[in-house]
Enzyme design. Structure first.
Site, PDB file in Angstrom:
ATOM      1  N   TYR A   1       0.832  -1.008   0.027  1.00 46.44           N
ATOM      2  CA  TYR A   1       0.015   0.100   0.109  1.00 46.44           C
ATOM      3  C   TYR A   1       0.892   1.295  -0.124  1.00 46.44           C
ATOM      4  O   TYR A   1       0.636   2.188  -0.796  1.00 46.44           O
ATOM      5  CB  TYR A   1      -1.014   0.148   1.159  1.00 46.44           C
ATOM      6  CG  TYR A   1      -1.947   1.019   1.187  1.00 46.44           C
ATOM      7  CD1 TYR A   1      -3.128   0.907   0.389  1.00 46.44           C
ATOM      8  CD2 TYR A   1      -1.787   2.198   2.137  1.00 46.44           C
ATOM      9  CE1 TYR A   1      -4.004   1.951   0.295  1.00 46.44           C
ATOM     10  CE2 TYR A   1      -2.737   3.135   1.872  1.00 46.44           C
ATOM     11  CZ  TYR A   1      -3.903   3.125   1.231  1.00 46.44           C
ATOM     12  OH  TYR A   1      -4.980   4.035   1.315  1.00 46.44           O
TER      13      TYR A   1
ATOM     14  N   LYS B   1       1.124   4.041  -2.785  1.00 42.36           N
ATOM     15  CA  LYS B   1       0.633   5.694  -2.923  1.00 42.36           C
ATOM     16  C   LYS B   1       1.871   6.627  -3.052  1.00 42.36           C
ATOM     17  O   LYS B   1       1.665   7.638  -3.271  1.00 42.36           O
ATOM     18  CB  LYS B   1       0.284   5.665  -1.203  1.00 42.36           C
ATOM     19  CG  LYS B   1      -1.251   4.875  -1.072  1.00 42.36           C
ATOM     20  CD  LYS B   1      -2.306   5.329  -1.929  1.00 42.36           C
ATOM     21  CE  LYS B   1      -3.498   4.795  -1.799  1.00 42.36           C
ATOM     22  NZ  LYS B   1      -4.514   5.343  -2.697  1.00 42.36           N
TER      23      LYS B   1
END
Length: 246
Positions: free
Chosen positions: A154, A158
């Site tokens: 993640y 990002k």
């Protein structure tokens, strides 16, 4: 503020995407509510917008699929004649420590969050260049700036979105197109509702404002970046985190 602008919000059936769709519509935009798996929830968002006198439609496609994304965006542009605002919100999580994370879990998160953002920008940019106008807002996260244990996939996705944002802002700025990223902190959504209250309070204590954020806190910043009031703001990463990252 956004009267008659056509806006596509990906992953708009719940959470931040849902509130962003509602907020853009409240400001006058015609909103395309994208979903992948939950058509019913997306249609609920459309109904809420229409009940308030706004214009909206649901549109299902998987942002991680390059060809499908291209086909759907081409259809939408033919139907609406333009695309003014793109909010890349669709995202998934598959948390786990690096020693236990599977390749499938890594790929699933990067394919949706990072490649999905590329796919949508790639297929929307030509129309925006043709219009010589566009507002692209990408959803990053504070963990994309600072990292977080148990979220290698993640965090990587990002952080990559920040790189995309800055690069595309440089490429498209001369064509009247702005590209910015919003990096939310700990925001109350359906996912956090399942957390014990004491755990949420512990998180709040680490935040300067001593509270968790709301989806409206994030959506209001997105709406600003999508408007002409932010016409001279591009390539920026705005943390909406209540001071969590300072």
């Amino acid at each position: 503020m956004l009267k008659d602008r056509v806006a596509l919000v990906t992953g708009a059936s719940r959470g931040i995407g849902r509130q962003t769709a509602l907020t853009l519509a409240e400001n006058g935009a015609r909103v395309i509510v994208n979903y992948n798996g939950n058509r019913e929830k997306a249609e609920e968002v459309v109904a809420l917008i229409q009940e308030k006198g706004g214009q909206a439609a649901a549109c299902g496609f998987d942002v991680s699929d390059y060809e499908a994304t291209g086909e759907k965006l081409a259809e939408l542009i033919r139907e609406y004649g333009r695309l003014d605002i793109l909010v890349n919100n669709a995202g998934v999580t598959r948390d786990g420590l690096i020693l236990k994370m599977s390749e499938a879990d890594y790929d699933a998160v990067v394919d949706t969050n990072l490649k999905g953002t590329f796919n949508c920008i790639r297929h929307a940019a030509r129309q925006m260049v043709k219009q010589r106008y566009g507002r692209i807002v990408n959803l990053s996260s504070v963990v994309g700036v600072y990292g977080n244990g148990g979220q290698v996939n993640y965090s990587a996705s990002k952080a990559g979105i920040i790189g995309i944002t800055k690069s595309v802002a440089k490429e498209l700025g001369s064509r009247g197109i702005t590209v910015n990223a919003v990096a939310p902190g700990f925001i109350v959504t359906e996912m956090t509702d399942a957390m014990p209250e004491d755990a949420k309070q512990q998180v709040a204590e680490r935040i300067a404002m001593k509270r968790l954020g709301s989806t409206s806190d994030v959506a209001d910043v997105i709406a600003f970046l999508a408007s002409d009031k932010a016409a001279y703001v591009t390539g920026q990463v705005i943390c909406v985190d209540g001071g969590m990252s300072i």
